[in-house]
Enzyme design. Structure first.
Site, short mmCIF file in Angstrom:
data_model
loop_
_atom_site.label_atom_id
_atom_site.label_comp_id
_atom_site.label_asym_id
_atom_site.label_seq_id
_atom_site.Cartn_x
_atom_site.Cartn_y
_atom_site.Cartn_z
NE ARG A 1 -2.15 1.83 3.20
CZ ARG A 1 -1.77 1.63 4.63
NH1 ARG A 1 -2.87 0.66 4.99
NH2 ARG A 1 -1.14 2.46 5.40
CG ASN B 1 2.65 0.95 4.91
OD1 ASN B 1 3.63 0.96 5.81
ND2 ASN B 1 2.05 1.94 4.71
CE LYS C 1 8.10 5.10 7.87
NZ LYS C 1 7.81 3.91 8.25
CE LYS D 1 7.84 10.21 7.41
NZ LYS D 1 7.09 9.47 6.43
CD GLU E 1 6.89 0.50 8.11
OE1 GLU E 1 5.84 1.19 8.13
OE2 GLU E 1 8.09 0.96 7.40
N GLY E 2 3.87 1.26 11.78
CA GLY E 2 2.65 1.05 12.78
C GLY E 2 2.10 2.34 13.37
NE ARG F 1 -4.17 5.44 6.44
CZ ARG F 1 -3.03 5.17 6.72
NH1 ARG F 1 -2.57 4.27 7.73
NH2 ARG F 1 -1.98 5.52 5.86
P1 ADP Z 1 4.48 4.39 9.73
O1 ADP Z 1 5.03 3.42 8.86
O2 ADP Z 1 4.37 4.49 11.09
O3 ADP Z 1 2.91 4.36 9.20
P2 ADP Z 1 4.33 6.89 8.09
O4 ADP Z 1 5.66 7.39 7.31
O5 ADP Z 1 3.41 6.59 7.29
O6 ADP Z 1 5.04 5.71 9.04
O7 ADP Z 1 4.20 8.16 9.16
C1 ADP Z 1 2.92 8.00 10.03
C2 ADP Z 1 2.06 9.07 9.84
O8 ADP Z 1 2.62 10.23 10.19
C3 ADP Z 1 1.42 9.37 8.61
O9 ADP Z 1 0.10 8.63 8.27
C4 ADP Z 1 0.98 10.91 8.48
O10 ADP Z 1 -0.16 11.21 9.07
C5 ADP Z 1 2.36 11.39 9.35
N1 ADP Z 1 3.39 11.97 8.23
C6 ADP Z 1 4.63 11.05 7.88
N2 ADP Z 1 5.26 11.67 7.11
C7 ADP Z 1 4.72 12.79 6.95
C8 ADP Z 1 5.10 13.95 6.11
N3 ADP Z 1 6.23 13.80 5.22
N4 ADP Z 1 4.30 14.99 6.11
C9 ADP Z 1 3.16 15.01 6.84
N5 ADP Z 1 2.68 14.07 7.67
C10 ADP Z 1 3.58 12.85 7.58
MG MG Z 2 4.59 2.31 7.38
MG MG Z 3 2.00 5.05 7.31
#
Ligand code: ADP
Ligand code: MG
Ligand code: MG
Length: 464
Positions: A124, A145, A295, A354, A358-359, A440
């Site tokens: 995804r 993901n 990442k 970051k 994950e999660g 979402r």
């Molecule tokens: P995970 O693998 O934990 O889901 P993500 O990279 O998807 O990690 O980050 C988790 C959440 O943080 C995302 O669902 C989003 O809401 C927010 N987020 C992540 N990266 C960004 C970004 N570059 N700009 C704005 N919000 C972000």
């Molecule tokens: Mg993720």
């Molecule tokens: Mg995510």
């Protein structure tokens, strides 16, 4: 009805509509077990969702769907490129124990030789729509993901909920603009294909599930599609975490558990992962595809020339993928990483820091970025992170429906996910599809997201 009219709808009407919406969600099976008893279906509730669907520009939505099969190909190519993975992850694994352990497993499997030439990918790719100054929006990938990407099941059921809400709210015409969505069927189709290619009538599909099973219905939908459409040609079964099923031949292992360090509670758990990796079963994902979803890899892909290496004769594909990249910056030791540190310390609100996790709930924002970076900036520890431009979607007002939460209007931000599946056998891509979407939405007060993390809720795009 405009956004403004919605706000003006009186409280009693909204409350009534929310009750209608919750019943519609229960009727459609948009369900979750309750937090208090995550491993029992005696008490279930609706999975959190928005009262109204969220407007999404059609062109950007279609752009996200169109690039998905290329992302599938990219992930798959990365997973097969041992040298690339090693180089991309070398700094990360020097300091991040979890990624290092996964990488060690990967190396061991390579040394022994891969046991299975069939690969099953269920991905995804997640995006936010960055608002430009001129009011238009551009599609920016948040992450991809490759492991346990969830909500393909529940999001197959939410369109009818929002259609119903809009009809009851007198917005009949708009209700017709909510797209059908059925990722569950597409995910099951790919699993079934992998099972078929494995080629044993007796063999089963194993879902390796989490200890806490609040979100069980999400995977039940995929399981249900398998039973409905493909069984009779084989069996499907589900096992609880940590226990390997014995006595049956496993054709496909679908991991819904195993992406967090906390999932590996003992050495035996790591042994179990190794056992599965070594087995003849098709792994979803296999260890290399797991690593391709980190990442750090995402950041390395934004370097000049890297996409070209994976798609040497396809400049249009390169362009299509690159158009979705946000700014990503290395924190490796050296002048480039030093520059990233300076940038982040100067304007922390422009970025997200970051780690390789994950999660949901792991990223670092705002002043905390400074705190963390001040602590690690002079040491190799900083290499466990990457820095990313913060994406700013236009806020939209909506009500988030969640058990036990007050009904109030929120400023909301949305994240669009696109599900992709592929099956490869040796060198042949047997299947490569885009199978649906997920929207979402969360209150803009929260920086991080995630439905399972209790922040975001399920939504549907209303194409405009
Ligand atoms: P995970 O693998 O934990 O889901 P993500 O990279 O998807 O990690 O980050 C988790 C959440 O943080 C995302 O669902 C989003 O809401 C927010 N987020 C992540 N990266 C960004 C970004 N570059 N700009 C704005 N919000 C972000
Ligand atoms: Mg993720
Ligand atoms: Mg995510």
């Amino acid at each position: 009805m405009t956004q403004c009219d919605e706000v003006m709808m009186n409280d009693t009407l909204i409350k009534e509509l929310a009750d209608v919406a919750k019943d519609a969600a229960l009727l459609q099976g948009v369900l979750m077990r309750i937090q208090e008893t995550p491993n029992s279906s005696e008490l279930v509730t609706y999975a959190p969702f928005t009262l109204f669907p969220t407007p999404v520009p059609k062109a950007v939505f279609l752009q996200a769907l169109a690039v998905q099969t290329h992302y599938n190909t990219l992930v798959d190519k990365i997973s097969q490129d041992t040298d690339f993975l090693e180089e991309a992850l070398s700094s990360t694994i020097a300091v991040d124990d979890f990624t290092a352990r996964l990488f060690k497993l990967h190396q061991q499997i390579l040394k022994e030789g891969r046991s299975q030439s069939i690969v099953l990918g269920l991905n995804r790719s997640d995006y936010m729509l960055d608002q430009r100054d001129d009011g238009s929006s551009s599609l920016k990938q948040i992450e991809i993901n490759t492991f346990a990407a969830s909500f393909g099941g529940l999001s197959s059921r939410t369109p009818d909920v929002h259609r119903h809400v809009l009809k009851v709210a007198g917005r009949l015409e708009e209700s017709q603009n909510i797209l059908d969505n059925n990722p569950a069927a597409g995910l099951a189709r790919a699993v079934a294909k992998a099972w078929e290619l494995y080629g044993s009538e007796r063999a089963v599909v194993m879902f390796l599930v989490e200890e806490s099973q609040r979100n069980i219905f999400d995977q039940r939908y995929i399981e249900s599609e398998l039973w409905k459409r493909y069984c009779g040609r084989g069996a499907v079964l589900e096992e609880t975490s940590q226990q390997l099923y014995d006595g049956q031949e496993v054709a496909v292992v679908y991991f819904r558990n195993g992406y967090m360090p906390q999932n590996y509670i003992s050495e035996q758990t790591w042994d179990a992962r190794l056992l599965m990796e070594r087995s003849l079963a098709v792994k979803c994902p296999d260890i290399s595809t797991h690593l391709a979803g980190t990442k750090k890899v995402q950041q390395v892909l934004t370097r000049p020339g890297v996409l070209e290496k994976f798609f040497p004769d396809q400049p249009q594909v390169v362009e299509q993928i690159r158009a979705t990249f946000a700014g990503l910056y290395t924190l490796d030791m050296g002048p480039e990483g030093d520059k990233t540190v300076t940038m982040a310390l100067e304007e922390p609100d422009r970025y997200v820091l970051k780690p390789q996790r994950e999660g949901g709930g792991n990223n670092i924002y705002g002043s905390e970025i400074c705190q963390v970076l001040q602590g690690v900036k002079g040491s190799t520890e900083r290499m466990a992170y990457i820095l990313m431009d913060k994406i700013h979607p236009a806020p939209v007002q909506n009500y988030l429906l969640r058990r036990d939460a007050p009904l109030q209007l929120n400023n909301c931000l949305s994240e669009l996910g696109v599900f992709g599946t592929y099956v490869r056998q040796g060198k042949d891509m047997v299947m490569n599809e885009c199978v649906g979407h997920l929207l979402r939405t969360k209150s803009s007060e929260h920086s991080d997201g995630g439905v399972a993390a209790g922040v975001a809720v399920l939504d549907n795009p209303l194409l405009i």
